[in-house]
Motif scaffolding. Structure first.
Motif, mmCIF file in Angstrom:
data_model
loop_
_atom_site.group_PDB
_atom_site.id
_atom_site.type_symbol
_atom_site.label_atom_id
_atom_site.label_comp_id
_atom_site.label_asym_id
_atom_site.label_seq_id
_atom_site.Cartn_x
_atom_site.Cartn_y
_atom_site.Cartn_z
ATOM 1 N N TRP A 114 -2.046 -40.657 -45.200
ATOM 2 C CA TRP A 114 -0.636 -40.300 -45.076
ATOM 3 C C TRP A 114 0.186 -41.579 -45.147
ATOM 4 N N CYS A 132 1.027 -37.228 -48.697
ATOM 5 C CA CYS A 132 -0.431 -37.234 -48.661
ATOM 6 C C CYS A 132 -0.952 -37.956 -49.903
ATOM 7 N N CYS A 154 -2.506 -31.374 -45.250
ATOM 8 C CA CYS A 154 -2.577 -31.644 -46.690
ATOM 9 C C CYS A 154 -3.803 -30.930 -47.240
#
Length: 125
Positions: free
Chosen positions: A36, A95, A22
């Motif tokens: 996450w 994310c 991310c």
């Protein structure tokens, strides 16, 4: 404003591994929580892993010991190393980012201000 972009999802066989990344851009704070989350079909979004200030990591019960979250300073983001993948890990992985989160709220998706578009992870049996 913060913009998050995930990458690294895909199709893998059970027992395999994947790495999600991310990248964050925009007005990035020096003290952030990034995490996450995943959302399997028909289910609510749940914490996979989060990294709090001072790099304290939190994990969902179903992934502890198999997944590892770490910061990626080059991208102002985070990575998620996923090993020993199971079919039940199949989901869209998102994310998330927040600058003011308190530790007791790390597991709560509605407490995060910014989200990526998500990346699909599919684990075949």
């Amino acid at each position: 404003q913060v913009h998050l972009v995930e990458s690294g999802g895909g199709l893998v066989q059970a027992g395999g591994s994947l790495r999600l990344s991310c990248a964050a851009s925009g007005r990035i704070s020096s003290s952030t929580t990034m995490g996450w989350f995943r959302q399997p079909p028909g289910k609510e979004r749940e914490l996979v892993a989060a990294i709090f200030r001072m790099n304290r990591a939190f994990y969902g019960d179903s992934v502890r010991g198999r997944f590892t979250i770490s910061r990626d300073r080059s991208k102002n983001g985070v990575m998620l190393e996923m090993t020993s993948l199971k079919p039940e890990d199949t989901a869209i992985y998102y994310c998330a980012y927040d600058e003011r989160l308190i530790m007791s709220s790390v597991r709560l998706p509605d407490q995060y201000d910014y989200w990526g578009q998500g990346t699909q992870v599919t684990v075949s049996s």
